[in-house]
Design a protein around this motif. Structure first.
Motif, short mmCIF file in Angstrom:
data_model
loop_
_atom_site.label_atom_id
_atom_site.label_comp_id
_atom_site.label_asym_id
_atom_site.label_seq_id
_atom_site.Cartn_x
_atom_site.Cartn_y
_atom_site.Cartn_z
N TYR A 90 0.86 -1.19 0.00
CA TYR A 90 0.00 0.00 0.00
C TYR A 90 0.89 1.24 0.00
N ALA A 91 0.89 1.95 -1.10
CA ALA A 91 1.70 3.16 -1.19
C ALA A 91 0.99 4.34 -0.50
N ASN A 92 -0.34 4.28 -0.42
CA ASN A 92 -1.12 5.37 0.17
C ASN A 92 -1.49 4.99 1.61
N PHE A 93 -0.99 5.79 2.57
CA PHE A 93 -1.21 5.49 4.00
C PHE A 93 -2.69 5.55 4.36
N SER A 94 -3.41 6.55 3.86
CA SER A 94 -4.83 6.72 4.19
C SER A 94 -5.66 5.55 3.68
N HIS A 95 -5.33 5.12 2.46
CA HIS A 95 -6.05 3.98 1.88
C HIS A 95 -5.81 2.72 2.71
N PHE A 96 -4.58 2.54 3.17
CA PHE A 96 -4.26 1.39 4.01
C PHE A 96 -5.04 1.43 5.32
N SER A 97 -5.13 2.62 5.96
CA SER A 97 -5.83 2.75 7.24
C SER A 97 -7.30 2.42 7.10
N ARG A 98 -7.93 2.93 6.01
CA ARG A 98 -9.35 2.67 5.81
C ARG A 98 -9.61 1.17 5.57
N THR A 99 -8.75 0.59 4.72
CA THR A 99 -8.90 -0.83 4.39
C THR A 99 -8.70 -1.70 5.63
N PHE A 100 -7.67 -1.34 6.45
CA PHE A 100 -7.36 -2.12 7.65
C PHE A 100 -8.52 -2.04 8.66
N LYS A 101 -9.10 -0.85 8.82
CA LYS A 101 -10.20 -0.67 9.78
C LYS A 101 -11.43 -1.44 9.32
N LYS A 102 -11.67 -1.44 8.00
CA LYS A 102 -12.81 -2.18 7.47
C LYS A 102 -12.65 -3.68 7.73
N HIS A 103 -11.41 -4.13 7.73
CA HIS A 103 -11.14 -5.55 7.90
C HIS A 103 -11.15 -5.96 9.37
N THR A 104 -10.67 -5.05 10.29
CA THR A 104 -10.50 -5.43 11.70
C THR A 104 -11.38 -4.62 12.67
N THR A 105 -12.12 -3.62 12.14
CA THR A 105 -12.96 -2.68 12.92
C THR A 105 -12.12 -1.72 13.75
N MET A 106 -10.78 -1.72 13.57
CA MET A 106 -9.90 -0.78 14.26
C MET A 106 -8.92 -0.19 13.26
N ASN A 107 -8.48 1.06 13.56
CA ASN A 107 -7.42 1.59 12.69
C ASN A 107 -6.09 0.98 13.13
N PRO A 108 -5.03 1.11 12.33
CA PRO A 108 -3.76 0.44 12.64
C PRO A 108 -3.19 0.81 14.00
N ASN A 109 -3.30 2.08 14.40
CA ASN A 109 -2.73 2.50 15.69
C ASN A 109 -3.49 1.87 16.85
N GLU A 110 -4.84 1.84 16.76
CA GLU A 110 -5.65 1.22 17.81
C GLU A 110 -5.34 -0.26 17.93
N TYR A 111 -5.16 -0.91 16.78
CA TYR A 111 -4.86 -2.36 16.78
C TYR A 111 -3.51 -2.61 17.46
N ARG A 112 -2.53 -1.76 17.18
CA ARG A 112 -1.21 -1.92 17.80
C ARG A 112 -1.30 -1.74 19.31
#
Length: 527
Positions: free
Chosen positions: A499-521
């Motif tokens: 994922y070259a786009n950080f925002s796109h990665f965050s949205r996709t990750f939250k959709k998959h796990t219900t949390m954004n990357p920082n919350e998951y960490r």
């Protein structure tokens, strides 16, 4: 310094000629006398005879028979016939035997002296040509080799004047009357794999052996290195003295030596006698002989003994073989194809018939593989396959090697394909290895030599999901592990999974796990 032999069963004729000719004036140092054919032969065996004066009608054996014997064993000797009969039949036979002249008895001495002068001039000219032939090869090998190469690549035009002018410009002694026999030496194949360095060393040995075996230390012969594993031997010959049987035997000895010591197949293509301006045309004919020799290995082939090629041979049953391949009968097709080529008479095979078979067989293989969803050009695109393919139509031996290779490789891959789990494993392995890259469906399919649609069906059948769903799942799984178990920045994690786009990665990750990357960490670190 010339020596002459007078042969006549009439003693007074011999003595008359001996007394009536001014031999010193003619430069004849020695005059031998013989009254029988047997005695004449003894003189030849003991002395050098430059000119023979010979009566035609003699008891026991005729002068014509003696001349034929002399021509076979002492071709440099010039013969002048004497006879009492002005019979055209005799004259014709005399000319056929290569006699210099034909004089009627009683012998007019002035006329005989003129004919002897003519014989001397012919001997001198031929001797000069031989000496020059030896001189230019012995003393100027580099210049001479380049001279012939320029003739063969047409830097020098193939006409007598242009070649004579080029020879004169290079200070090469050359006569239009000089006669040569070319022998094309072609390396057909090595018996074992060799690298470039080893091949150069072996080719050097082949050249040295050719000079030793074919030339036998003679100075009137030259060896030129050509392209595509070829050499050209050029032999200077004198007049009608063409060493056909001896040359053929020498070529065969050379071939046997190369097979034994250098582990290779070699064939020699022997041309006919030509003058310098005819060399290019003759060598072109030898090239064509080599191109059409697809059936004979380690052979001596003479242009004067042409091979008879015929295109009327039973065609291979490609349609039947195609059906057999669809049923995965690969070994059976290889056996059938091999037996078909072995059944064809060697004389009926040439480059064109071999090429047609190769094209048809290749088309059949590609069609069958296509029906199985396999990209043939990908399957056989590796360097080894390309090398085998490049040599396929050079000979029957190479063609069989090519057929065995593509049939075996196709069989192995089809069996692998039938065990579809192994294909899916290869796709999974590729995705893991290149998970950070933007892989296309075509790229993944090419990796396993399949068309994309066919691969998609196999993958979904085995895994229950589409390839892109599997790729997404693997990326999210890896991202979760990196966030939970490492201090890698979130932007670096996004880049690592493609994922070259950080925002796109965050949205996709939250959709998959219900949390954004920082919350998951934070949550997983706390745990």
């Amino acid at each position: 310094m010339y020596q002459i032999l007078i042969v006549d069963d009439e003693v007074h004729t011999v003595e008359g000629i001996y007394s009536g000719v001014d031999w010193d004036k003619l430069g004849i140092t020695t005059v031998f006398k013989a009254y029988t054919v047997r005695s004449a032969k003894q003189h030849f065996e003991q002395e050098r005879i430059d000119i023979m004066l010979c009566d035609i009608e003699m008891p026991q054996a005729t002068g014509l028979e003696l001349a034929e014997w002399v021509k076979e064993r002492y071709p440099e000797t010039k013969t002048i016939f004497l006879t009492c009969h002005a019979d055209f039949k005799y004259a014709k036979q005399a000319l056929q035997l290569g006699s210099l002249d034909y004089i009627l008895k009683p012998v007019p001495f002035r006329e005989l002296e003129k004919v002897i002068e003519k014989a001397k001039a012919t001997i001198h000219k031929e001797s000069e040509i031989v000496q020059y032939s030896q001189f230019w090869i012995q003393n100027q090998p580099m210049i001479i080799e380049r001279f012939w190469q320029d003739i063969l690549n047409q830097s020098i035009l193939s006409n007598a004047k242009a070649i004579s002018r080029a020879a004169a410009d290079r200070n090469i002694p050359y006569f239009d009357e000089m006669v040569f026999i070319p022998v094309l030496i072609s390396l057909q194949r090595w018996h074992k794999p060799v690298n470039l360095r080893d091949e150069k060393i072996l080719e050097y040995g082949l050249k040295n052996s050719a000079e030793e075996v074919l030339f036998e230390s003679r100075q009137d012969r030259l060896l030129i290195t050509l392209n595509n594993r070829r050499m050209l031997a050029i032999l200077a010959v004198q007049g009608n003295n063409a060493p056909s049987s001896e040359l053929e035997a020498a070529c065969q000895r050379y071939i046997d030596a190369c097979s034994h010591y250098f582990y290779c197949d070699i064939s020699c293509y022997v041309g006919e006698k030509v003058h310098g301006h005819e060399m290019l045309e003759m060598v072109t004919k030898l090239y064509e002989m080599e191109r059409n020799n697809v059936a004979f290995n380690n052979s001596v082939l003479l242009l004067s003994r042409p091979q008879v090629h015929s295109s009327h041979s039973q065609s291979a049953d490609m349609q039947l073989w195609s059906v057999m391949l669809k049923e995965d009968k690969f070994d059976e097709v290889w056996t059938e194809a091999k037996q078909y080529l072995e059944r064809i008479e060697k004389e009926k095979l040439n480059a064109d018939t071999l090429n047609r078979f190769y094209q048809d067989f290749q088309q059949m293989m590609h069609y069958v593989l296509q029906t199985k969803g396999i990209h043939a050009h990908q399957l056989f695109g590796d360097p080894h396959s390309k090398e085998i393919d490049a040599n396929a139509i050079r000979s029957v031996t190479y063609l069989m090697e090519w057929m065995r290779h593509i049939v075996t490789k196709a069989k192995e891959y089809v069996l692998t394909l039938q065990q579809s789990q192994s294909v899916v494993d290869k796709v999974k392995e590729l995705i893991k290895l290149r998970i950070s890259e933007d892989l296309s469906r075509e790229e993944i399919a090419n990796h396993v030599f399949l068309n994309p649609d066919h691969l998609t069906r196999i993958f979904k059948k085995e895994t229950g999901m589409a390839m892109w769903d599997y790729l997404f799942q693997e990326r999210m799984q890896l991202a979760q592990e990196l966030l939970a178990k490492s201090d890698m920045p979130i932007s670096a994690v996004a880049s690592h999974i493609g994922y070259a786009n950080f925002s796109h990665f965050s949205r996709t990750f939250k959709k998959h796990t219900t949390m954004n990357p920082n919350e998951y960490r934070q949550l997983n670190r706390h745990k």
